[in-house]
Motif scaffolding. Structure first.
Motif, PDB file in Angstrom:
ATOM      1  N   LYS A 164      -6.290   0.974   3.311  1.00  0.00           N
ATOM      2  CA  LYS A 164      -5.053   0.970   2.546  1.00  0.00           C
ATOM      3  C   LYS A 164      -5.355   1.391   1.115  1.00  0.00           C
ATOM      4  CE  LYS A 164      -3.006  -2.902   5.115  1.00  0.00           C
ATOM      5  NZ  LYS A 164      -2.372  -4.248   4.993  1.00  0.00           N
ATOM      6  N   GLY A 175      -3.624   1.758  -2.859  1.00  0.00           N
ATOM      7  CA  GLY A 175      -2.546   1.530  -3.813  1.00  0.00           C
ATOM      8  C   GLY A 175      -2.686   2.498  -4.961  1.00  0.00           C
ATOM      9  N   ALA A 215       0.832  -1.197   0.000  1.00  0.00           N
ATOM     10  CA  ALA A 215       0.000   0.000   0.000  1.00  0.00           C
ATOM     11  C   ALA A 215       0.866   1.246   0.000  1.00  0.00           C
ATOM     12  CB  ALA A 215      -0.924  -0.004   1.214  1.00  0.00           C
ATOM     13  N   GLU A 264      -1.400   4.008   4.096  1.00  0.00           N
ATOM     14  CA  GLU A 264      -2.035   3.067   5.023  1.00  0.00           C
ATOM     15  C   GLU A 264      -2.379   3.762   6.333  1.00  0.00           C
ATOM     16  OE1 GLU A 264      -1.212  -1.278   7.173  1.00  0.00           O
ATOM     17  OE2 GLU A 264       0.304  -0.359   5.866  1.00  0.00           O
TER      18      GLU A 264
END
Length: 311
Positions: free
Chosen positions: A33, A35, A10, A13
């Protein structure tokens, strides 16, 4: 869930994060989280969105829990600013500087090897070349927003945080900014947009994080979230070769509990999304009726947001 939310590697987070000011709890036990991709941070005024964004940017310390950006603690960590860009909601420009000088100053603060080239590149990216020599004090709100974005991306960050970035922009500028953010997301960058303009967020973000009264109300793809709301009925708008006949036929199906016929539009209510989507073509075919359109009437982001805030 959209690819913009991942449980591995991630970029951002939050783990059981709370933030309070004296006896006032602004954020309460939030975890998620993020990405690569675009995530919209949604919530009513005072929900805690800006507090969350400022903790991600390292400006605020979490009262409890941990905030990590690119694997590092966010608070008071200058190292993360090499890879993080922030576009604040407030008017963070110096009125006595030209647009170019403002962006150049940011490039120099980041100690870029060629700050002049980086500033010109960022200004060109937001289509502000023709205004770069003017002092920012004479800019419109939309122009100030764009020059703030240029300053936020001058060092080509891998994580970009934007607080109400579309404020003051005209429709053409908004479309251009949305296109820019999509291109950055396609390059693998993590982009978090805090916004109240739901229609634009719906077009822009594959993922949403909804904060209500300082708590995480929901996260993920907004359509998937809407379909999890089984306690609230769904409405479908249907057009067919025989709306009246289809209305009668659908009332005989277990997935349907209500229909409403209004001119050429048929509204069908169901508490079983998937079952109805499968049943409608079957019922129509058995009745010799052709379905021309079958569209969820309340699956917009605004519908999801309103439901989560008011439930």
């Amino acid at each position: 869930m959209d690819e913009s939310v991942r449980t591995d590697a991630a970029a951002v987070e939050l783990d059981a994060v709370s933030r309070w000011y004296g006896n006032v709890v602004a954020v309460n036990e939030i975890s998620f989280k993020l990405g690569s991709g675009i995530t919209a941070l949604l919530g009513p005024n005072g929900a805690g969105k800006s507090t969350v964004l400022h903790m991600m940017a390292g400006f605020l310390r979490a009262s409890r829990g941990t905030v990590r950006v690119l694997g590092q603690p966010a608070f008071a960590n200058p190292e993360i600013y090499r890879s993080v860009g922030l576009v604040p909601e407030r008017e963070a420009v110096y009125s006595f500087l030209s647009g170019y000088d403002f962006v150049l100053t940011m490039a120099k603060l980041h100690r870029l090897k060629d700050p002049e080239a980086a500033a010109r590149r960022a200004i060109q990216t937001v289509d502000m070349e023709q205004f770069e020599k003017r002092k920012t004090g004479g800019y419109s709100k939309g122009m100030k927003q764009r020059i703030k974005v240029a300053a936020g991306i001058v060092h080509e960050p891998s994580v970009l945080l934007l607080d109400e970035p579309f404020n003051g922009m005209d429709p053409a500028q908004r479309l251009q900014m949305m296109d820019l953010l999509r291109k950055m997301a396609a390059q693998g960058k993590t982009i978090v947009v805090s916004s109240h303009i739901l229609e634009e967020v719906e077009q822009l973000a594959g993922n949403i994080v909804v904060i209500v009264a300082g708590r995480l109300a929901a996260s993920g793809d907004f359509r998937a979230i809407r379909r999890l709301m089984t306690e609230r009925p769904y409405s479908f708008t249907v057009r067919s070769s025989d709306n009246r006949g289809l209305a009668v036929a659908l009332l005989g199906d277990d997935s349907v509990f209500g229909v409403e016929l209004n001119g050429e539009r048929l509204t069908v209510r169901t508490a079983q999304f998937s079952e109805f989507v499968r049943a409608a073509p079957r019922v129509a075919r058995a009745s010799g009726i052709t379905i021309r359109e079958l569209v969820p009437a309340d699956e917009s982001l605004e519908s999801v947001f309103s439901y989560l805030v008011n439930r």
